[in-house]
Every structure is written in structure tokens, then in C-alpha cells.
Design a protein around this motif. Sequence first.
Motif, mmCIF file in Angstrom:
data_model
loop_
_atom_site.group_PDB
_atom_site.id
_atom_site.type_symbol
_atom_site.label_atom_id
_atom_site.label_comp_id
_atom_site.label_asym_id
_atom_site.label_seq_id
_atom_site.Cartn_x
_atom_site.Cartn_y
_atom_site.Cartn_z
ATOM 1 N N ARG A 104 0.817 -1.198 0.000
ATOM 2 C CA ARG A 104 0.000 0.000 0.000
ATOM 3 C C ARG A 104 0.858 1.259 0.000
ATOM 4 N NH1 ARG A 104 -5.203 1.859 1.470
ATOM 5 N NH2 ARG A 104 -5.058 4.089 1.054
ATOM 6 N N LYS A 163 -6.077 -0.128 8.533
ATOM 7 C CA LYS A 163 -7.417 0.412 8.821
ATOM 8 C C LYS A 163 -7.371 1.927 8.930
ATOM 9 C CE LYS A 163 -9.437 -3.432 11.413
ATOM 10 N NZ LYS A 163 -9.692 -3.869 12.795
ATOM 11 N N ASN A 169 -6.852 3.428 5.551
ATOM 12 C CA ASN A 169 -8.046 3.312 4.702
ATOM 13 C C ASN A 169 -9.139 4.286 5.132
ATOM 14 O OD1 ASN A 169 -7.204 1.385 2.880
ATOM 15 N ND2 ASN A 169 -7.711 -0.296 4.261
ATOM 16 N N SER A 217 -8.359 7.923 4.045
ATOM 17 C CA SER A 217 -8.177 8.265 2.624
ATOM 18 C C SER A 217 -9.517 8.419 1.917
ATOM 19 C CB SER A 217 -7.317 7.224 1.919
ATOM 20 O OG SER A 217 -8.026 6.003 1.839
#
Lengths: 243, 243
Positions: B180, B237, B240, B243
Motif C-alpha cells: 500500500r 485500517k 483506509n 483516505s
Amino acid sequence: MSSHSKTPADGAPLTTSMVSDLLQTPIQDLTLYRRALTHRSMLRSRNREANESNERLEFLGDALLDLIVGELLYHRFADRNEGFLTRLRAKLVSGKVLAEYARRIDLGDYLLMSKNAAKGEGRDNQSILADAFEAIVGALYLEQGYEAARTFVRDEVLDGIDLLEVAEQEENYKSLLLERMQADGRPQPTYRVIQEEGPSHDKTFTVEALVDDTAYGQGQAGSKKQAEQQAAREALKTINNSS
Amino acid sequence: MSSHSKTPADGAPLTTSMVSDLLQTPIQDLTLYRRALTHRSMLRSRNREANESNERLEFLGDALLDLIVGELLYHRFADRNEGFLTRLRAKLVSGKVLAEYARRIDLGDYLLMSKNAAKGEGRDNQSILADAFEAIVGALYLEQGYEAARTFVRDEVLDGIDLLEVAEQEENYKSLLLERMQADGRPQPTYRVIQEEGPSHDKTFTVEALVDDTAYGQGQAGSKKQAEQQAAREALKTINNSS
């Protein structure tokens, strides 16, 4: 092909008869097909109708297409090796080609997507169409079984395609010769026009394929490109016979 | 598993009952199975029994395994996305794992291969076993249909496997976090033990996952490695959600 009236593209709700019409197959339960037609943009839209997009069904449909198309090629090209089958299949189930199948049945009109995502070319977007097509095949399999999915792919999709023509396109002998040379640790092949005959509108080119300054094959055709392909094919034969 | 007597490994000819026993399924026509068990070394051997090796059937079997295993995972992990399903499937149908299935049914003893190729570890070679296993699934499909192939893969192969355990192994959060960060063009994550409690045989580690000196997640476990995995999961988490 179907001369449909209202579709989700016009704001009409998706119905069982709409999907039966789309797939040329009577379906019973709309649930999976609705999911197959749900673009992920719907999960974020305000009047949220869906709790799952088509991405998991696409995962299944992708494997189904590989198998169904693979089996067809296995039988149709009984004398070709698995490398050929793999390359030809990759071409037949590429995003570009799947989107073409999808366009043939106007799949884009049936997609459930947010207004924002549908703006512009959204319903004609190659990857959105290809994904939805795969997902539809997955849904058909889960609702009606393997034979139904296979029949749909064979009759509605592959039937209109000239496999032999795609196979010919597939045979890029120049690439094959280059790969072979790389595998053997030898230099890249080069091509040289050794003759050009006839009037400008009807020329015939004769081309040689060389490796390390040695000519391994010759080809003749109405275009330089085709003559090179033939020369590469002949060179491959020469090299295979001498190894 | 089968306590067989003579096999091709001992020089015995392959028979219908031998294959029925191997697959725990009565088969009718030996032709395709013989081909599935034929290693390409036989095509060059002097007393040539075969005109085709198992490579084309392997092409079909590979697609079948993807579909059958894929469908099983689709149902078993109904709340996981297609990325997870794809990664887990890749693990379950890897050459290494397929060779293990093959070893469980002593497939190596049934391979038709040249003496030379069988020398040493030939009948236990990972890629030879994996290929033959795929080819056997392809042969079963062509002779007995999709349901028979699916039943074989499910009952004889996947039944012995703890999918949840493989799924857990699959979840390498540290790799996911690293991927990521690379995708986002950010620096590599680092891990720092911030607390170590308890006696030496029963410690609890608390670890932080940092990116650019900022802590994005914390994990606690009985080993540093597990605590790092948890910290990476928490960091994913956090990232995510922001974003």
C-alpha cells in the motif's frame, strides 16, 4: 441486439424479464443478476439499493470464461500445444474483447451505477463493461449451473467469432522468433528486404530473417510486414529442425 | 493412501481399475487418463507408447481448478473481497500445494515417464506431479463431466485442508501495508516494540507500525512477529479510513 424500451439507463428498475431478454435465457431469481450489474459506484450513492457490487461475481466469471473458452480451443485446435491455447485464450477473454461482447448485447444500458459514474462514457467504459460481463457469466453459473453458463458463452458470445482468424492474428511469428532467440541466449533477429517487385500499387516484397548475419528464413508477401512474418515463421522452422 | 501392488513405477501397464482406484471413482475409458499420466519424456523414449503428453490436459485442468476452488472460496468467505479470494486461491492451487495433493494419492507411481526422467527424484518432482494432477482433473472433466471433476476436487483434495488456517497464513498484513505504501509513493513502514511485559516464557509484546515517524497502528501479541502483523493491520485500517 434486443430492441428494448426502457432500461436502467433510462431510470427504469431492473426486472426479471429484462434480464431474461438480455441473456436470451429465462431466469428465475433476479438477485444475483442485479448484483452482477451493480457497479461499485452504487455502494456509495445516496439512495443505496445494493450492499454488494459485482466484483466477487466477476472473480467467478473470469474463471468460468477461462474454462469454457479453454475447452472450446482444446477441441478446435487439437494439434496445437498448450502455449498456443493459452495465448489464443488470453486474446479471446481480454478486457477489450469482453467489452465488445457486452456491447453486442447492449449490456451498458442495464448497468446499475451512480449518475456520476454513468456520466460521459461511463456505460461504455471498457473495463466496466468487461467486468459486468464476467459477473453476468458468474451469476448465470450460480443460478442455473455450469451447462447454462457454457451454453451462453458458446452460443451468444463465441459463435459470432472467427476463431481461425483470431488464431492467425495470434500467430505473431516475429515475437515467437524473438522469444526463442532470447531463450537461447542469442542476438535479436533482424529483417532485410532483398527484393521488391511489381508496380507501386501491387508490390511483392521478399524479406530475409537474419540472426547473427545468417539468413534462417525467407518470406514473400504483398506487404513488408507480412513478408517479415513469413520469414520469421520459416526461420523458426529452420531453427527447430536443426536443434 | 491406496495400498496398491504393482504400478507403472514397477513396470506394470496402466489399467482402468488402477485409475479407478487412484481417483476413487470408476472410470470407463482409459485413453484420456493415460494421456494425463504421460510425461513428455515418453514422447522421445524408444518404445513409444504415447503420441501426446499431458500438457494440453494440464491447460484444461488448470482452468478447472481455478473455477472449482474459486467457487468454494466464494461461498466460504462470503464477506471477503475478490482480492482476498484471488490471493487465497493462488495459494491453494500453487505448484507446491498441487504436488502435495498428488503425493497424498501416490500419483507419482502411476506416471508414465522414460526411465531416464524417472531416475532419482523424477516421480517425486514438484512440477511433474503438479502438472499431472492438473491433467488428471482435466481428463476427469472430459470423460465424466463438470460435476465429477468438481466432486473429485472437493472431496478428495480440498476436504483435507483447513481453509481458515490457510486464509490466516494468507493475511500477511505487513506485506499488504508495504504494498500500500509503495502504491501511494510513501516510505517503507517500520516497526518498533514499545512495551515488553511478563516473564520470559510468557511475554506480551506491544508493537507500533510507523510510516514517516508517525504511528498508524498498534498490536499486542505473544510474539513480536504476531504483534507486528496486528500493528500493520491496524495501520491499514487507519490509512483506509483517512483516505
